[in-house]
Design an enzyme around this catalytic site. Structure first.
Site, PDB file in Angstrom:
ATOM      1  N   THR A   1       0.768  -1.263  -0.027  1.00  0.00           N
ATOM      2  CA  THR A   1      -0.129   0.123   0.178  1.00  0.00           C
ATOM      3  C   THR A   1       0.844   1.329  -0.109  1.00  0.00           C
ATOM      4  O   THR A   1       2.233   1.248  -0.117  1.00  0.00           O
ATOM      5  CB  THR A   1      -0.936  -0.104   1.348  1.00  0.00           C
ATOM      6  OG1 THR A   1      -0.109   0.269   2.463  1.00  0.00           O
ATOM      7  CG2 THR A   1      -1.639  -1.318   1.438  1.00  0.00           C
ATOM      8  N   ARG A   2      -0.008   2.427   0.102  1.00  0.00           N
ATOM      9  CA  ARG A   2       0.918   3.777   0.075  1.00  0.00           C
ATOM     10  C   ARG A   2       1.166   4.024   1.505  1.00  0.00           C
ATOM     11  O   ARG A   2       1.814   5.301   1.657  1.00  0.00           O
ATOM     12  CB  ARG A   2      -0.237   4.707  -0.567  1.00  0.00           C
ATOM     13  CG  ARG A   2       0.568   6.058  -0.925  1.00  0.00           C
ATOM     14  CD  ARG A   2      -0.491   6.828  -2.037  1.00  0.00           C
ATOM     15  NE  ARG A   2      -1.751   6.917  -1.618  1.00  0.00           N
ATOM     16  CZ  ARG A   2      -2.289   8.190  -0.540  1.00  0.00           C
ATOM     17  NH1 ARG A   2      -1.280   9.068  -0.289  1.00  0.00           N
ATOM     18  NH2 ARG A   2      -3.434   8.236  -0.179  1.00  0.00           N
ATOM     19  N   LYS A   3       1.015   3.168   2.461  1.00  0.00           N
ATOM     20  CA  LYS A   3       1.416   3.565   3.726  1.00  0.00           C
ATOM     21  C   LYS A   3       3.160   3.426   3.984  1.00  0.00           C
ATOM     22  O   LYS A   3       3.523   2.691   4.829  1.00  0.00           O
ATOM     23  CB  LYS A   3       0.832   2.795   4.720  1.00  0.00           C
ATOM     24  CG  LYS A   3      -0.740   3.126   4.751  1.00  0.00           C
ATOM     25  CD  LYS A   3      -1.631   2.046   5.625  1.00  0.00           C
ATOM     26  CE  LYS A   3      -2.976   1.918   5.778  1.00  0.00           C
ATOM     27  NZ  LYS A   3      -3.776   1.038   6.612  1.00  0.00           N
ATOM     28  N   THR A   4       3.602   4.436   3.169  1.00  0.00           N
ATOM     29  CA  THR A   4       5.445   4.463   3.218  1.00  0.00           C
ATOM     30  C   THR A   4       5.863   5.357   4.204  1.00  0.00           C
ATOM     31  O   THR A   4       5.101   6.197   4.749  1.00  0.00           O
ATOM     32  CB  THR A   4       5.665   4.343   1.877  1.00  0.00           C
ATOM     33  OG1 THR A   4       5.193   5.673   1.292  1.00  0.00           O
ATOM     34  CG2 THR A   4       5.265   3.256   0.924  1.00  0.00           C
TER      35      THR A   4
ATOM     36  N   GLN B   1       5.259  -1.772   6.215  1.00  0.00           N
ATOM     37  CA  GLN B   1       5.382  -1.192   7.464  1.00  0.00           C
ATOM     38  C   GLN B   1       5.879  -2.301   8.486  1.00  0.00           C
ATOM     39  O   GLN B   1       6.400  -1.940   9.802  1.00  0.00           O
ATOM     40  CB  GLN B   1       3.999  -0.683   7.971  1.00  0.00           C
ATOM     41  CG  GLN B   1       3.513   0.479   7.231  1.00  0.00           C
ATOM     42  CD  GLN B   1       2.423   1.051   8.062  1.00  0.00           C
ATOM     43  OE1 GLN B   1       1.363   0.220   8.352  1.00  0.00           O
ATOM     44  NE2 GLN B   1       2.221   2.506   7.954  1.00  0.00           N
TER      45      GLN B   1
END
Length: 415
Positions: A264-267, A401
């Protein structure tokens, strides 16, 4: 930028019959076997030895030994700058052949010359990973510059202890994992005027004979140490992501599920390019890179727009035919409404396993061309329960994450 530490020395010719002075100047040498100049400015005799170990050079040597009667090829003791296979006159093949003494080729070990230290484990450079071609050079340069400035915003006091002494350091991998992040590691040291030679290719899985030396960095000691922490951080994190991503992929293959695993874009802020790149090295999908990559309408968009239909119609007008639209749905009814409105991808978020597969089957039956994505709370342990015949994509933030970093260290080569 470090100052060159080595000039061409005539004794190279005594040790390696194929080396000659280069027309490019004293910082280069010319190989009569490969018919090319190569740089010796930072390694001197070590660079000459390294060239002799390269795959192409050894291949050319083998070709010469296999056919010693071809006078168009280089002889072992041709002289002069730029002597090459093009400089040797052809003979009249109607005459009696001359007796040619076979050339005995040896790979010489380098000796300590000045402050040049032999690196016995180094044999040949590894080809550049094709994955690195997708990285924009200007973006890479900007990122590396910002990382180095963050780590050293003003004075590097420890640099006084080592100065501009030419040194070399080995990169060691100390825990099992996939080697990933090489372009970022290289960019860090190249910006500091250092050179890097790799012993393994990016994407290589190393899980035995640890710790293992996998690369050599050459340059001024202060430059090597200035880039050490930034470069190691890149390798540790990228390798951790790639390793976990590959485990996800292997598990889905064992289940004969043929969809896509996506991160995902949870970088990490400022590190997205590296983390998304690591997903690719590990075999996973990057999902959307940023807000401009794909339209994703989440619950807050829907609530603000009033309903799914309004939201989809508005964004499709602006996005046009080239940008896909995905809608996050909390129920089968929302999934059907999104598909009817023209959404390309339906994401069922935080569904139970049973509800997920029932809803996915229903949407696929009505809209076979619509992609179905499963997301929310997916880990390596429960991954198998989300793999189903009607699920096209499984996305998870665990890949960017929840990964364990791979352990690396960079050590100066001691005499």
């Amino acid at each position: 930028m470090p100052k060159p530490k080595a000039n061409y020395k005539s004794y190279y010719e005594e040790k390696y019959f194929w080396v000659r002075p280069s027309s490019l100047g004293k910082l280069f040498a010319f190989c009569t076997i490969c018919n090319k100049d190569f740089k010796i400015a930072y390694g001197g005799a070590d660079d000459v030895n390294r060239h002799g170990q390269r795959v192409y050079h050894r291949k050319r040597c083998k070709e010469l030994n296999d056919d010693q009667t071809d006078f168009t090829k280089i002889l072992p003791h041709s002289h002069g700058k730029g002597s090459s296979i093009l400089d040797i006159p052809k003979t009249d093949k109607t005459k009696s052949p001359r007796t040619i003494r076979p050339i005995t080729l040896e790979i010489h070990k380098s000796e300590t010359v000045g402050d040049i230290v032999p690196f016995s484990n180094h044999h040949t450079s590894v080809p550049v990973s094709e994955n690195s071609f997708i990285l924009p050079p200007n973006k890479l340069t900007k990122l590396v510059t910002s990382w180095l400035e963050e780590d050293c915003p003003n004075f590097d006091y420890a640099a006084l202890a080592v100065g501009e002494k030419y040194d070399r350091a080995e990169l060691w991998i100390k825990s099992p994992g996939i080697v990933s992040g090489i372009p970022f590691f290289d960019a860090v040291f190249q910006s500091l005027g250092c050179e890097v030679d790799w012993l393994v290719a990016e994407g290589t899985k190393i899980d035995s004979d640890l710790p293992k030396s996998i690369a050599l960095v050459r340059g001024e000691a202060r430059s090597i140490l200035a880039g050490e922490r930034v470069a190691l951080n890149c390798m540790a994190r990228c390798s951790g992501i790639s390793t976990l991503a590959q485990r996800f992929i292997e598990k889905t293959k064992s289940l004969e599920w043929h969809g896509r695993i996506a991160g995902t874009r949870k970088t990490t802020p400022g590190f997205r390019l590296a983390e998304k790149y690591a997903l690719i090295v590990g075999g996973a999908d990057t999902h959307r890179y940023n807000l401009s990559s794909m339209v994703m309408l989440k619950d807050n968009h829907i609530w603000s727009a009033g309903n799914i239909t309004n939201a989809v119609e508005r964004v499709k007008f602006a996005a046009g035919f080239s940008v896909k639209v995905e809608v996050e749905c909390r129920s089968l009814d929302e999934g059907v409404e999104a598909a009817e409105s023209g959404a390309d991808i339906i994401m069922f978020d935080n569904f139970s396993n049973e509800e997920l597969h029932i809803a996915a089957a229903a949407v696929k039956e009505m809209y076979p061309s619509v992609m179905v994505e499963a997301s929310g709370g997916i880990t390596e342990d429960n991954l198998a329960s989300y793999c189903g015949p009607h699920i096209d994509v499984i996305s998870t933030s665990t890949l960017v994450q929840g990964y364990p970093a791979v352990d690396f260290s960079l050590k100066i080569v001691r005499n």
